[in-house]
Design a protein around this motif. Structure first.
Motif, PDB file in Angstrom:
ATOM      1  N   GLY A 139      85.038  31.221 -16.050  1.00 42.62           N
ATOM      2  CA  GLY A 139      83.988  30.376 -15.757  1.00 42.62           C
ATOM      3  C   GLY A 139      82.851  30.492 -14.739  1.00 42.62           C
ATOM      4  O   GLY A 139      82.157  29.731 -14.331  1.00 42.62           O
ATOM      5  N   LEU A 140      82.627  31.785 -14.426  1.00 41.68           N
ATOM      6  CA  LEU A 140      81.741  32.302 -13.597  1.00 41.68           C
ATOM      7  C   LEU A 140      80.197  31.726 -13.916  1.00 41.68           C
ATOM      8  O   LEU A 140      79.274  32.000 -13.041  1.00 41.68           O
ATOM      9  CB  LEU A 140      81.820  33.664 -13.321  1.00 41.68           C
ATOM     10  N   GLU A 141      79.970  31.742 -15.245  1.00 38.01           N
ATOM     11  CA  GLU A 141      78.853  31.325 -15.742  1.00 38.01           C
ATOM     12  C   GLU A 141      78.274  29.909 -15.215  1.00 38.01           C
ATOM     13  O   GLU A 141      76.860  29.674 -15.151  1.00 38.01           O
ATOM     14  CB  GLU A 141      78.488  31.356 -17.318  1.00 38.01           C
ATOM     15  N   ASN A 142      78.996  29.236 -14.859  1.00 36.73           N
ATOM     16  CA  ASN A 142      78.766  27.956 -14.385  1.00 36.73           C
ATOM     17  C   ASN A 142      78.970  27.738 -12.926  1.00 36.73           C
ATOM     18  O   ASN A 142      79.009  26.291 -12.280  1.00 36.73           O
ATOM     19  CB  ASN A 142      79.759  26.946 -15.164  1.00 36.73           C
ATOM     20  N   GLU A 143      79.226  28.683 -12.028  1.00 33.57           N
ATOM     21  CA  GLU A 143      79.369  28.785 -10.839  1.00 33.57           C
ATOM     22  C   GLU A 143      78.104  29.259 -10.059  1.00 33.57           C
ATOM     23  O   GLU A 143      77.319  29.941 -10.295  1.00 33.57           O
ATOM     24  CB  GLU A 143      80.588  29.357 -10.375  1.00 33.57           C
ATOM     25  N   LEU A 144      78.030  28.772  -8.636  1.00 34.98           N
ATOM     26  CA  LEU A 144      76.980  29.388  -7.743  1.00 34.98           C
ATOM     27  C   LEU A 144      77.868  30.670  -7.236  1.00 34.98           C
ATOM     28  O   LEU A 144      78.774  30.421  -6.408  1.00 34.98           O
ATOM     29  CB  LEU A 144      76.683  28.501  -6.608  1.00 34.98           C
TER      30      LEU A 144
END
Length: 400
Positions: free
Chosen positions: A109-114
């Motif tokens: 899910g890193l694509e949706n994280e800062l």
């Protein structure tokens, strides 16, 4: 990119070895297909290959691949390949991404994280340790995922600050996941995973840490992140190599202003300043630089919602509530409305700003809030789109 069998990727790694720029060049030649690339390496006598690479291509059999798979399975290590949907999206964009990542923990899910990286010296000052604890702790509470190197000194302090804030961090190791570095660091590794983070390496599980590889893994630290913070660095610090990687990858670079401009312990700050890195006095400086890229705003706002749920007794109904109730009748000279879902501190500051544009010093004076509380609230208001920081440093309510 076509999904290829895991065994093929591991064979490619064993033959070409980690961090070999020729591997990505060959993958590009064959359309990113690991199977076609491996077949060409094995059968076509490619002129770009060294004699040792040709020898490994001829000698590496399926048994060697299966041994790696068994070791990983027995030790809870997942193998994520360049064509895997879980592969960190920012890392995939760099010039020479690792073709295989060995992972313990969660990097989904890193694509949706800062995602922010933070690095620093192995011999930090008390000032830098204090800044790290406060700044990284606040970023973690806002919801940022922090990447660092798990080395002694400030890297470990970064992960510890995340853990204390119940935040998520990712440690990029200069060794295999089954090799202990730094000495006595296994407890911190376990806590990183327990807090929802991960350990990552492009090296085979039992590979020992080596001086040469420290520099190579820095491209992964910066490559996973939207920006890199250099917490403290001398003029020959490895942290400056991470910053250099970030510059090359077109990512933001930040630095902490030194408490003593004449100290050699902080001479790296001058180097970064001359390269137009962004000085950081608080989270708002990081937010302001990153929000120039509109693609990060949705992810940031969503994480603020999670932070607010923890901070306030009554959670917000949904992420959509974060969107400011902007008055679309600005053209008719009507004032923007203040959202009704703010914390007490945020509401106080927003009401002061609604009366007249104010800078942070004036807001602290009029609100009676301490500096850290005021900066935290202003950061959330700005990231949520409720307020805007003007060029003169004053804050105003945002309007459509």
């Amino acid at each position: 990119m076509e999904k290829c069998p895991l065994e093929v990727w591991l064979w490619l790694l064993l033959v070409m070895q980690p961090n070999n720029p020729k591997t990505n060049q060959l993958l590009s030649r064959y359309g990113g297909n690991a199977t076609k690339t491996s077949t060409a390496i094995r059968d076509e006598n490619l002129s770009c290959l060294s004699e040792s690479e040709k020898r490994r291509a001829a000698e590496t059999r399926n048994g060697a691949v299966q041994r790696v798979l068994k070791i990983c399975e027995e030790n809870g290590i997942r193998i994520i390949t360049l064509d895997d949907s879980e592969y960190p999206p920012l890392l995939k964009k760099i010039e020479d991404p690792p073709i295989v990542l060995f992972v313990k923990g969660n990097i989904a899910g890193l694509e949706n994280e800062l995602v922010i990286s933070a690095v620093g010296t192995k011999r930090p000052s008390e000032y830098s340790l204090s800044v790290t604890d406060s700044l990284i702790g606040t970023l973690s509470k806002i919801g940022a995922v922090i990447v660092s190197g798990n080395a002694d000194g400030l890297d470990s302090a970064v992960h510890r600050a995340c853990i204390n804030a119940r935040g998520r961090s990712i440690a990029v190791l200069p060794c295999g996941l089954l090799s202990e570095y730094p000495k006595g660091g296994n407890k911190l590794r376990a806590e990183i995973i327990e807090n929802g983070g991960a350990l990552v390496s492009e090296l085979l599980p039992y590979t020992k840490a080596s001086i040469g590889y420290f520099h190579q893994r820095n491209r992964i630290i910066s490559g996973m992140s939207l920006g890199t913070i250099v917490l403290q660095a001398g003029d020959k610090s490895g942290s400056l190599i991470t910053a250099s990687c970030a510059f090359e990858q077109k990512r933001e670079v930040f630095y902490i202003p030194p408490h003593d401009i004449f100290s050699k312990e902080y001479s790296g700050a001058e180097i970064l300043a001359r390269q137009n890195a962004v000085p950081v006095f608080g989270c708002a400086d990081i937010a302001e630089a990153l929000l120039k890229n509109g693609s990060t705003k949705t992810a940031v706002s969503r994480k603020i919602a999670e932070y607010e749920t923890v901070k306030q007794p009554t959670p917000r109904a949904s992420t959509n509530d974060l969107k400011p109730r902007k008055n679309i009748e600005e053209k008719n000279n009507k004032k923007s409305e203040i959202p009704d879902n703010l914390s007490a501190e945020e509401k106080t500051l927003a009401e002061l700003i609604a009366k007249a544009p104010l800078d942070i010093d004036a807001l602290i004076d009029k609100s009676g809030l301490d500096y850290e509380t005021a900066v935290g609230a202003l950061t959330i208001l700005e990231l949520s789109g409720v307020i805007t920081r003007q060029m003169d440093g004053n804050y105003t309510l945002s309007v459509e």
